[in-house]
Design a protein around this motif. Structure first.
Motif, PDB file in Angstrom:
ATOM      1  N   GLN A 157     -81.125  62.565  20.959  1.00 19.70           N
ATOM      2  CA  GLN A 157     -81.926  61.706  20.097  1.00 19.70           C
ATOM      3  C   GLN A 157     -81.322  61.570  18.705  1.00 19.70           C
ATOM      4  OE1 GLN A 157     -85.855  63.731  21.114  1.00 19.70           O
ATOM      5  NE2 GLN A 157     -86.531  61.623  20.900  1.00 19.70           N
ATOM      6  N   GLU A 160     -79.104  58.658  18.418  1.00 24.36           N
ATOM      7  CA  GLU A 160     -79.833  57.393  18.463  1.00 24.36           C
ATOM      8  C   GLU A 160     -80.522  57.099  17.142  1.00 24.36           C
ATOM      9  OE1 GLU A 160     -82.503  57.735  21.719  1.00 24.36           O
ATOM     10  OE2 GLU A 160     -80.931  57.930  23.230  1.00 24.36           O
ATOM     11  N   ILE A 161     -81.059  58.141  16.505  1.00 25.14           N
ATOM     12  CA  ILE A 161     -81.852  57.907  15.296  1.00 25.14           C
ATOM     13  C   ILE A 161     -80.983  57.742  14.056  1.00 25.14           C
ATOM     14  CG2 ILE A 161     -82.239  60.305  14.577  1.00 25.14           C
ATOM     15  CD1 ILE A 161     -85.183  59.497  14.061  1.00 25.14           C
ATOM     16  N   ASP A 223     -82.708  54.760  12.565  1.00 29.04           N
ATOM     17  CA  ASP A 223     -83.174  53.792  13.551  1.00 29.04           C
ATOM     18  C   ASP A 223     -84.305  54.465  14.319  1.00 29.04           C
ATOM     19  OD1 ASP A 223     -81.560  51.613  13.013  1.00 29.04           O
ATOM     20  OD2 ASP A 223     -79.921  52.344  14.265  1.00 29.04           O
ATOM     21  N   HIS A 224     -85.510  54.338  13.794  1.00 30.04           N
ATOM     22  CA  HIS A 224     -86.648  55.068  14.354  1.00 30.04           C
ATOM     23  C   HIS A 224     -87.182  54.356  15.589  1.00 30.04           C
ATOM     24  CE1 HIS A 224     -90.528  57.142  14.528  1.00 30.04           C
ATOM     25  NE2 HIS A 224     -89.987  58.062  13.756  1.00 30.04           N
ATOM     26  N   PRO A 225     -87.460  55.083  16.672  1.00 29.91           N
ATOM     27  CA  PRO A 225     -87.914  54.422  17.907  1.00 29.91           C
ATOM     28  C   PRO A 225     -89.258  53.716  17.765  1.00 29.91           C
ATOM     29  CG  PRO A 225     -88.105  56.809  18.085  1.00 29.91           C
ATOM     30  CD  PRO A 225     -87.322  56.542  16.844  1.00 29.91           C
ATOM     31  N   ALA A 226     -90.106  54.162  16.835  1.00 30.28           N
ATOM     32  CA  ALA A 226     -91.414  53.539  16.663  1.00 30.28           C
ATOM     33  C   ALA A 226     -91.520  52.737  15.368  1.00 30.28           C
ATOM     34  CB  ALA A 226     -92.515  54.610  16.687  1.00 30.28           C
ATOM     35  N   ARG A 229     -85.963  50.269  11.627  1.00 31.60           N
ATOM     36  CA  ARG A 229     -84.942  50.673  10.662  1.00 31.60           C
ATOM     37  C   ARG A 229     -85.609  51.148   9.367  1.00 31.60           C
ATOM     38  NH1 ARG A 229     -79.407  49.633   9.915  1.00 31.60           N
ATOM     39  NH2 ARG A 229     -79.405  49.655  12.190  1.00 31.60           N
TER      40      ARG A 229
END
Length: 264
Positions: A157, A160-161, A223-226, A229
């Motif tokens: 993760q 990704e973040i 880059d937050h999933p919820a 940006r």
């Protein structure tokens, strides 16, 4: 002995980075290996070649302040690197079991949402955090004793973040050396580093560079999933009741282009 060997390795690595021109020496013909020779460092620092060789080999314990000052000057160390060198040259003592700072917990209670905060221990363990921090960094705080470096290098993760993950990784390793490099004899520190060296080739490559620096203020890009940006600023605050712990406080959506910094 681990502390002395790490001191020697740090000196060798920094010697290899210093060019004759930067040290004020005549360049001369091309050299087979980069950097200065041991004899040149010893002469510039006013040391015997034999003594300096023992330092690099990890066979000379606790060099004096005058020796350290000379090496810091000749090797052109940064303030963070100079502190690291002095820490490696000092004596180690058994460390007590780590307890989260009461002062940091009190300060965290005073913060209002959406301010996120967490407490980092002496080797980057996350000892406490608020709900906003758990929301801001999904996956970072999983497990009974989450660790900052393990998250960056071993949790998918993190890649990704952090859109600038290589920079985050560079600063995480440099910060770990700066914050905990004097703990080379501590079993917890050794276990953390040894496991990361096995589990992450990216960590191993960066660890071998012996970069040393701290960031006490800066910006993270997520880059937050919820939440999408995000631009998040942070401040790192030392706490007096537990000298090796830090309170890290994160703001939200503060736009500061070009100032990304990543070690908190």
């Amino acid at each position: 002995m681990k502390r002395q060997h790490e001191l020697g390795a740090f000196l060798r690595e920094r010697r290899a980075r210093l060019t004759p021109a930067a040290a004020g020496l005549i360049e001369g013909p091309p050299r087979r290996t980069p950097g200065l020779r041991r004899e040149e460092i010893a002469e510039l620092a006013g040391l015997s070649v034999g003594y300096y060789a023992r330092l690099e080999q990890g066979h000379a314990a606790h060099p004096s302040e005058s020796v350290l000052a000379a090496l810091i000057r000749i090797l052109q160390l940064t303030p963070d690197e100079a502190r690291h060198l002095r820490a490696l040259a000092g004596e180690s003592a058994p460390l007590p079991a780590e307890q989260v700072s009461r002062s940091a917990l009190r300060m965290m209670d005073l913060l209002k949402p959406p301010t996120a905060a967490l407490v980092l221990g002496r080797i980057g363990d996350v000892l406490a955090w608020n709900e906003e921090a758990a929301m801001l960094f999904p996956g970072r705080l999983d497990g009974p004793r989450p660790n900052n470096a393990r998250y960056v290098f071993c949790n998918p993760q993190a890649r990704e973040i952090f859109p600038n993950w290589p920079e985050v990784a560079d600063d995480t390793v440099a910060h770990l050396r700066a914050a905990a490099g004097h703990l080379v004899d501590d079993p917890c520190f050794r276990s953390l580093v040894d496991n990361l060296l096995v589990d992450s080739p990216e960590f191993a490559a960066r660890w071998s560079r012996r970069e040393v620096r701290r960031h006490v203020t800066g910006v993270k890009y997520l880059d937050h999933p919820a939440l999408g940006r995000l631009t998040v600023d942070y401040e790192v605050v030392a706490v007096l009741d537990e000298p090796d712990q830090f309170l890290v406080v994160y703001g939200r959506d503060v736009e500061k282009p070009g100032t990304a910094s990543t070690s908190g």
